[in-house]
Motif scaffolding. Structure first.
Motif, PDB file in Angstrom:
ATOM      1  N   ARG A  12       4.432   6.248  15.365  1.00 48.32           N
ATOM      2  CA  ARG A  12       4.411   6.631  13.949  1.00 48.32           C
ATOM      3  C   ARG A  12       5.330   7.818  13.659  1.00 48.32           C
ATOM      4  O   ARG A  12       5.637   8.090  12.502  1.00 48.32           O
ATOM      5  N   ASP A  31       9.413   4.923   9.250  1.00 45.61           N
ATOM      6  CA  ASP A  31       9.086   4.398   7.926  1.00 45.61           C
ATOM      7  C   ASP A  31       8.541   5.519   7.052  1.00 45.61           C
ATOM      8  O   ASP A  31       7.509   6.122   7.370  1.00 45.61           O
ATOM      9  N   SER A  33       8.007   5.090   3.648  1.00 43.32           N
ATOM     10  CA  SER A  33       7.497   4.518   2.400  1.00 43.32           C
ATOM     11  C   SER A  33       6.099   5.045   2.110  1.00 43.32           C
ATOM     12  O   SER A  33       5.388   5.523   2.998  1.00 43.32           O
ATOM     13  N   ALA A  34       5.680   4.910   0.861  1.00 38.69           N
ATOM     14  CA  ALA A  34       4.344   5.368   0.460  1.00 38.69           C
ATOM     15  C   ALA A  34       3.261   4.636   1.234  1.00 38.69           C
ATOM     16  O   ALA A  34       2.258   5.237   1.645  1.00 38.69           O
ATOM     17  N   SER A  35       3.455   3.342   1.466  1.00 39.17           N
ATOM     18  CA  SER A  35       2.442   2.584   2.205  1.00 39.17           C
ATOM     19  C   SER A  35       2.345   3.065   3.651  1.00 39.17           C
ATOM     20  O   SER A  35       1.247   3.085   4.228  1.00 39.17           O
ATOM     21  N   ALA A  36       3.470   3.462   4.231  1.00 40.02           N
ATOM     22  CA  ALA A  36       3.443   3.973   5.607  1.00 40.02           C
ATOM     23  C   ALA A  36       2.712   5.311   5.674  1.00 40.02           C
ATOM     24  O   ALA A  36       1.929   5.551   6.605  1.00 40.02           O
ATOM     25  N   TRP A  37       2.955   6.177   4.694  1.00 34.65           N
ATOM     26  CA  TRP A  37       2.232   7.454   4.674  1.00 34.65           C
ATOM     27  C   TRP A  37       0.736   7.221   4.541  1.00 34.65           C
ATOM     28  O   TRP A  37      -0.068   7.833   5.249  1.00 34.65           O
ATOM     29  N   ALA A  38       0.354   6.326   3.653  1.00 37.70           N
ATOM     30  CA  ALA A  38      -1.071   6.041   3.452  1.00 37.70           C
ATOM     31  C   ALA A  38      -1.686   5.451   4.722  1.00 37.70           C
ATOM     32  O   ALA A  38      -2.824   5.785   5.088  1.00 37.70           O
ATOM     33  N   GLY A  39      -0.927   4.581   5.400  1.00 35.59           N
ATOM     34  CA  GLY A  39      -1.432   3.992   6.637  1.00 35.59           C
ATOM     35  C   GLY A  39      -1.640   5.023   7.722  1.00 35.59           C
ATOM     36  O   GLY A  39      -2.652   4.988   8.445  1.00 35.59           O
ATOM     37  N   ARG A  42      -4.806   7.031   7.019  1.00 36.82           N
ATOM     38  CA  ARG A  42      -6.008   6.263   7.350  1.00 36.82           C
ATOM     39  C   ARG A  42      -6.216   6.197   8.864  1.00 36.82           C
ATOM     40  O   ARG A  42      -7.332   6.391   9.367  1.00 36.82           O
ATOM     41  N   ARG A  85       4.644  13.882  -1.073  1.00 34.03           N
ATOM     42  CA  ARG A  85       4.781  13.755  -2.525  1.00 34.03           C
ATOM     43  C   ARG A  85       5.279  15.048  -3.170  1.00 34.03           C
ATOM     44  O   ARG A  85       5.526  15.084  -4.380  1.00 34.03           O
ATOM     45  N   ASN A 134       8.931   8.658  -3.810  1.00 32.36           N
ATOM     46  CA  ASN A 134       7.627   9.259  -3.500  1.00 32.36           C
ATOM     47  C   ASN A 134       7.391  10.605  -4.162  1.00 32.36           C
ATOM     48  O   ASN A 134       6.232  11.008  -4.340  1.00 32.36           O
TER      49      ASN A 134
END
Length: 523
Positions: A12, A31, A33-39, A42, A85, A134
């Protein structure tokens, strides 16, 4: 499970993995991207739950586990303060570091370095596009965006000129310069975007999160308010001592005036400053060896070089690049703080003044021997991978300031001028504690902070401005120096054994949160 966690962490965070010397991660920036940060957020929470339930059969296993847990607790807490962000540096710094450090270190054949750089260059447009997508105008702070803009403006020259100029083979150099053009255009686009980006967020972290990081990540037994008071008390104690020493320098108790007098004795040029730092670094090394204060790692070497072009707009002080701890290299780099090319002659003179001949001994000890370079070269011999991967500035910067005082006790700063400068380096760190905690807990405006740093420490107004700008962007880091030094000094008082043994043992245990460092040394 800790080894499994490290594999996840490297996957990561490929730039960090590659910088540490882990193999197989130098082909990508990762990566953003916003989805990668959120992943990642989590997954960090999931790892925290898994590792919290893990038993540790030995003390070393316990320390390794608790080190990972401290990092995860900090990361989970910071999810409420999403830097991705808030500021461009999250995207810019990995690009600059991943491109520059490999060519500076040169641990692989040049064709391999160029091949990796080409792959990373291909990732740059996507990373900078993610930055534009972002950044949240309600969260991003104008100060941090302006800081990032300064870095972004160096991107084109850095990629198309600086990096290719570090390649010796003409064919490979031309190939790299050609491949850099799309990435350079992406930097141009980001500059244009940031110049027109309007935002209204804050850089102030707030006392609750600041204190949580001190307690959970740094494993200190106190929060921001108590740390602030510790900084004020340390400043007052140092102020009293410096008044005594100042009498020997200029005949008065005004140590600020005495330091102003001493700062007029400085090298004439930036290159002369670098050369004098190199000589002082060698002197510190010989002093430490003659006094038998530490065990020197085999093959260690410290180069003294000008700071990288891309760091000059955001770093106004000396700094250090360690050897990758997951490799066999023991060569580190002490970067001397050169100024940006667009600085005026007066700005350059002020930078030289804050690197005066009286100050150079303390700074060289801090950055090189037995400070950062010796510590991180020695640490690289620790068999625990996780202790090489995760380091806290509360130990590493604390260690570097601790050894300044220790060398003073050993007689290294043997004139009133160098003693006063040594104390000034320490009172500067006390002022940092006061300012950083006050800034982020909403007690001090920026202008007041700049005045505080320019009058409570021997900084020029320009350097004080750069320092405060750094504190706004990097909450909790500035207090790490003196806080860590005081904690290491406290641990030393409890240690039963020779001084050299203490140094080798605590520095070799890692750059641990201080509670874990104490356990590693005294248990």
């Amino acid at each position: 499970m800790v080894d499994e966690f490290l594999k996840w962490y490297f996957s990561r965070n490929p730039v960090a993995a590659s910088s540490l010397g882990a193999e197989g991660y130098d082909h990508t920036l990762g990566d953003f991207s916003a989805s990668a940060w959120a992943g990642r957020e989590r997954e960090q929470a999931e790892w925290l739950d898994r590792l919290s339930a893990l038993d540790a059969p030995t003390l070393d296993d316990e320390i390794d586990r608790d080190l990972v847990l401290s990092q995860l607790r900090g990361s989970v807490a910071l999810a409420a303060w999403p830097e991705w962000r808030r500021e461009p540096a999250v995207y810019l710094s990995p690009i600059f570091a991943s491109m520059y450090a490999p060519f500076q270190r040169r641990l692989k054949p040049e064709p391999e370095l160029v091949a990796s750089a080409l792959l990373r260059l291909a990732d740059v447009p996507a990373v900078l596009a993610a930055c534009r997508a972002n950044l949240d105008p309600d969260l991003a702070a104008p100060l941090l965006v302006k800081r990032g803009l300064g870095q972004a403006r160096t991107g084109r020259n850095f990629l198309t000129r600086t990096i290719p100029s570090m390649v010796e083979d003409e064919v490979l150099r031309a190939k790299l310069a050609e491949a850099a053009e799309p990435a350079a255009r992406a930097f141009d686009e980001l500059v244009t975007y940031l110049e027109g980006f309007e935002c209204g967020g804050t850089w102030r972290m707030g006392e609750q999160l600041y204190s949580t990081l001190l307690r959970e990540r740094e494993m200190l037994g106190y929060g921001a308010a108590e740390l602030h008071e510790k900084g004020k008390a340390a400043w007052a104690e140092l102020d009293a001592r410096m008044r005594e020493v100042a009498r020997k320098v200029n005949g008065s108790q005004d140590w600020r005036a005495a330091m102003e007098f001493l700062m007029d004795d400085h090298p004439d040029t930036l290159e002369a400053m670098r050369a004098e730092y190199e000589a002082e670094t060698l002197r510190a090394r010989e002093f430490v060896r003659d006094r038998d204060l530490v065990t020197f790692p085999e093959g260690e070497e410290c180069l003294v070089l000008p700071s990288a072009e891309y760091t000059r707009p955001v770093l106004s002080v000396a700094h250090y690049l360690s050897p990758p701890p997951l490799t066999s290299s023991r060569t580190g780099i002490f970067f001397v703080p050169f100024t940006p090319d667009d600085f005026t002659p007066e700005q350059v003179r002020q930078r030289l003044r804050t690197n005066s001949r009286a100050q150079m001994p303390s700074i060289s000890v801090h950055e090189a021997y037995p400070g950062h370079h010796w510590h991180l070269s020695h640490l690289a011999g620790n068999p625990s991978t996780v202790r090489k991967v995760f380091r806290t500035p509360y130990f590493s910067e604390g260690w570097a300031l601790y050894v300044e005082r220790m060398l003073h006790e050993q007689g290294y700063f043997d004139t009133p001028a160098t003693e006063l400068a040594h104390l000034d380096c320490r009172i500067f760190r006390a002022a940092r504690i006061v300012v950083d905690t006050a800034l982020h807990c909403d007690d001090m405006p920026i202008e007041e902070a700049e005045t505080f740093m320019a009058t409570k420490a021997s900084l020029s107004p320009g350097t004080a401005q750069g320092e405060v700008n750094r504190y706004c962007a990097w909450p909790t880091q500035a207090p790490s120096y003196l806080t860590g030094a005081i904690e290491i000094e406290r641990i030393r008082e409890s240690y039963q054994g020779p001084l050299k043994e203490f140094h080798d043992r605590i520095a070799g245990s890692g750059a641990l949160p201080l509670g874990l460092a104490e356990k590693a040394v005294l248990s």
